[in-house]
Write an enzyme that holds these catalytic residues in place. Structure first.
Site, PDB file in Angstrom:
ATOM      1  N   ASP B 266       0.822  -1.209   0.000  1.00 27.96           N
ATOM      2  CA  ASP B 266       0.000   0.000   0.000  1.00 27.96           C
ATOM      3  C   ASP B 266       0.860   1.265   0.000  1.00 27.96           C
ATOM      4  O   ASP B 266       1.819   1.376   0.767  1.00 27.96           O
ATOM      5  CB  ASP B 266      -0.890  -0.024   1.259  1.00 27.96           C
ATOM      6  CG  ASP B 266      -1.785   1.190   1.350  1.00 27.96           C
ATOM      7  OD1 ASP B 266      -2.628   1.363   0.452  1.00 27.96           O
ATOM      8  OD2 ASP B 266      -1.631   1.973   2.318  1.00 27.96           O
ATOM      9  N   GLU B 303       1.561  -0.066  -4.781  1.00 26.95           N
ATOM     10  CA  GLU B 303       0.725   1.096  -5.066  1.00 26.95           C
ATOM     11  C   GLU B 303       1.599   2.322  -4.857  1.00 26.95           C
ATOM     12  O   GLU B 303       2.312   2.414  -3.855  1.00 26.95           O
ATOM     13  CB  GLU B 303      -0.480   1.181  -4.131  1.00 26.95           C
ATOM     14  CG  GLU B 303      -1.411   2.321  -4.530  1.00 26.95           C
ATOM     15  CD  GLU B 303      -2.292   2.833  -3.403  1.00 26.95           C
ATOM     16  OE1 GLU B 303      -3.256   3.535  -3.685  1.00 26.95           O
ATOM     17  OE2 GLU B 303      -2.009   2.545  -2.223  1.00 26.95           O
TER      18      GLU B 303
END
Lengths: 543, 543
Positions: B266, B303
């Site tokens: 993330d 990400e």
């Protein structure tokens, strides 16, 4: 910012019939320029260009005229890109026409990186006069010593008259009491005429704590990162392009308008930019394009604490492409052996094998656990040649950040001073010495400031006491704000040296002469060198 | 941390005749382990190992026993490396013996990156039951749809029962009300038996705001950097080695004890590590070594918001060596064209040529000025193949961070939904779809939390209101803390689809079948593809 032949496109630019003013002030809905002296005194509204830039050309304004900017709050400020602050950080800026100076160093093309033998000076304490002009009289002395490059600690206008230079707040304005832009150009010109390159120490990681009004103009700072000296520069957040341009323009400024041969980038590990093409990479690109364009040697040296060759890796390896970096590990390995010190970062050093590794690989910590840092530290030096690392046994930090600012000469016997000199100057790296080191100067190099804000002065005093809580030097910590602290740091290179000082000076001259004369001492390919050590005898053999 | 066959060497490790407890707690001079259930209840003093680690093996402690650590303050805390928090973030940890689970996926070796067709789910809202177990019944449906990889939003134990997963505070403990470690293993095992790879979303940039007691144990956080969600992790300061090891161990944990095929990291642009070998590089090294060792396909997906191929560049180019990264630009270019939205980051998009560039170069911003960001943005994609970029027309963020959590199906007509699907699934990148998208699910996907601290809940509510101050959706912002907000987000994949939903589902199946069947749709070399556009007709030709 830097276009049309590398002109700096901010600040006051003298044109044929007037002066163009240009400023980035996105926080202000209007900007006026207040012309305070000369033929065209008065207030002139500037034209918005978009993206927060304002500009105007004012007829009749010429070199020497003073001015301020007025923002929509009604308050007035010096120019963030002022070329000259004759009366200090809080007072008006002065228009400077760089074309007024007559350079007489024609044909100067710089010197190759491999020939750099660097002499670091602090302008305020290198001479009794403490000016750029006064440095010039000692250039012959430096040439005779065997120096090829003068490195000048930061000269950006700082609060007051006494400062190391790292509190600068006008990065385009050479310190007024050193002699301002005219004095600095004379010094660079004189160096080049003597065959000396000149490197300027520049601070792109923070601004000083007094006289910095940038927050009133634009988004120069970020809260995303923190530095030990204040807010970090906004290089990757909203409105960061003009901040990048400020620094890129600054590098172009010193290398064009002042003809510097190189820049030493202070503490680059505190320059935060997480974009794919960060400031350091852009700086290297611009300076190297400039090098091609001008046909002059131009180099970027980085000070860095992370032992990371990404700084000097080429851009096709996603490196930044800087030319060389300071190697503090070499210093620490050498000094810990010479002095036996074990406090502070010397805790990580003191093994003979570490000096051997410093000779073999430049970095001593290439991933090992550091007790002082309480973490693993550093990465490998890979294939980089020794000419990409600057080494020293003393410099302004390694002397001046000590509790009593004591040089090696204050405690080491003669033979060890000579050993330190030989280790640095005959090393397979670029040697740097600190002003006065070459004759065993005994004056300390203290930390000194001259802020006008009493609270700030107290903060600095307190900070110094905390920093040196565990210092090994006897006696009180000198008051950084006292004029006497500054005066004690002034050195005397001019007087004839006698006794031990004469011996040391002769030895330094001999070492530099050897380095120049012997081809073996100009080999920088690390794999062409074998290092063998006899740890018990503390002897290193280099082949 | 990860040695001897990739065991995680922190937390509670079940041995033959007891359980070894090991914790990093440098801030405490003593550590006790309190055994709260089972045959060996009592308090046991742990042995210091040095560098702040404590360990002890307690005979008689076995799978299922509960425990806490007691620090020298006398206070007790769950294990920072707890494998299971059966009663939530504030309550005791439970010993888990991973060997108790009988895997029946023998022969599973993963699937090649090029074959990833990803289906992203949030476990709590994918089924009415909201458990790992309940997901299993839908795996045949996913296989028939043409999916090859299930991607699970974060499952680290979060405060309360309802959370997207990004507030996790026990990164080794699968959410208890989803079914804990046993349930998660059953899900992964079932996926592998169906031929589905499983990717876990992991959060290495911050910890959640409730139930995080790490500060009592050690120096997990730093003030040097800031993230939008709280303090940044200490990955390059003093005492950072154990923090790195925590995350490296976490990646090893999920890929060994749970046999995940990949991790989705993330928001890696908020993972700050300025050392020469940063966490992301180390993660890639470890996971790839692990891949070699196990002979299984294993991938790291990042990400990232910076449009920087350094993430996926190889280490010899000073890249991090991750396998692929999410490409938000593709989404934004597509969505702005489909919906005509111009608020927020869509301000930077809306040109047909941008979608063409997304097909040609993945990143649309490769250094251009972004109005939304108010700075230049991004860098080039260089030679990286399309299989290193994950694209989507919807995902949890692009739906759930909207004011009303509305999916594309809430506003777009059928033909545009089909166009969006085709653009993603037939693209030369790895396609990802968000649960329910494949049949035009109309339920929103809201932002929801279940913190127990009322002040914290108020802060989250306030934050959401500020974030959506300029949202385009009608009506009130749903209360993130209300159970109804969560319940409205639960979808229904199981019921037979009719009408428009049946058309959409059939179309998605057809698209995935086409992608599988046609060799031309499996070419990822970007220079082998020509993209031509007719902007006025909004038609793109790919060859």
């Amino acid at each position: 910012m830097v276009a049309g032949g590398w002109r700096v496109e901010l600040g006051a630019t003298v044109l044929k019939d007037g002066t163009q003013f240009r400023v980035w002030a996105p926080k202000s809905k209007t900007v006026n320029v207040l012309i305070l002296s000369g033929k065209a005194t008065g207030t002139v509204a500037m034209q918005p260009e978009g993206k927060g830039y304002y500009s105007i050309t004012v007829p009749g304004v010429a070199d020497g005229d003073r001015y301020l900017y007025q923002l929509d709050s009604g308050r007035t400020f010096p120019d963030p890109v002022s070329r000259y602050q004759p009366d200090g950080v809080h007072e008006p800026s002065q228009v400077v026409d760089p074309e007024q100076f007559l350079w007489s160093e024609e044909g100067w093309q710089g010197i190759p990186l491999e020939q750099y033998r660097i002499y670091e000076i602090h302008v305020g304490t290198f001479t009794v006069e403490g000016t750029f002009e006064a440095v010039i009289q000692h250039l012959d002395y430096l040439v005779e010593l065997g120096i090829t490059a003068l490195e000048i600690m930061p000269v950006s206008q700082c609060p007051g008259r006494r400062n190391w230079g790292y509190d600068g707040v006008y990065h385009f304005a050479p310190q007024s009491n050193y002699g301002g832009p005219e004095g600095l150009r004379r010094l660079v010109n004189a160096c080049h005429r003597k065959g000396l390159a000149v490197v300027l120490d520049v601070v792109y990681n923070h601004f000083g704590p007094e006289g910095c009004y940038l927050d009133d103009f634009g988004h120069y700072f970020t809260d995303k990162y923190r530095t030990p000296w204040g807010r970090a520069m906004n290089l990757d957040g909203a409105d960061s392009d003009p901040v990048l341009e400020y620094f890129l323009g600054n590098a172009a400024y010193w290398t064009t308008e002042f003809r510097f041969d190189g820049l030493r980038l202070d503490a680059v590990d505190w320059i935060f930019d997480q974009t794919p093409k960060p400031l350091l990479r852009r700086l290297a690109d611009e300076i190297h394009q400039h090098r091609e364009r001008l046909g002059r040697q131009l180099y970027l040296f980085a000070e860095n604490d992370t032992n990371d060759v990404r700084l000097i890796n080429s851009p096709d390896k996603c490196g930044f492409g800087l030319d060389a970096q300071w190697c503090d590990n070499f210093h620490h390995a050498l000094r810990a052996l010479l002095t036996g010190e074990i406090t502070g970062y010397y805790e990580d050093f003191g093994q003979f094998s570490q000096l051997q590794k410093a000779f073999e690989e430049a970095f001593v910590y290439t991933g090992e656990y550091s007790r002082y840092r309480r973490r693993r530290h550093g990465g490998p030096t890979e294939k980089h040649p020794g000419s990409q690392f600057v080494v020293f046994s003393q410099n302004h930090d390694q002397v001046g950040n000590r509790k009593c600012g004591d040089r090696l000469s204050a405690t080491l016997p003669l033979n060890q001073l000579l050993l330190a000199a030989a280790t640095v100057i005959l090393s397979p790296y670029l040697p740097l010495i600190f002003m006065g080191e070459e004759y065993g100067e005994r004056a300390p190099f203290h930390y000194f400031i001259d802020h006008t804000d009493p609270e700030l002065v107290e903060l600095v005093r307190k900070g110094k006491h905390e920093e040196h809580a565990s210092g090994i030097c006897e006696g009180d910590i000198p008051d950084p704000a006292a004029e006497s602290t500054f005066e004690e740091s002034v050195i005397d290179v001019a007087s004839p040296k006698e006794g031990e000082q004469a011996v040391i000076l002769a030895f330094y001259r001999k070492l530099f002469a050897l380095r120049t004369a012997l081809p073996a001492l100009q080999v920088y390919q690390r794999d062409a060198m074998a290092v063998a050590g006899l740890p018990e005898q503390k002897v290193l053999f280099l082949r």
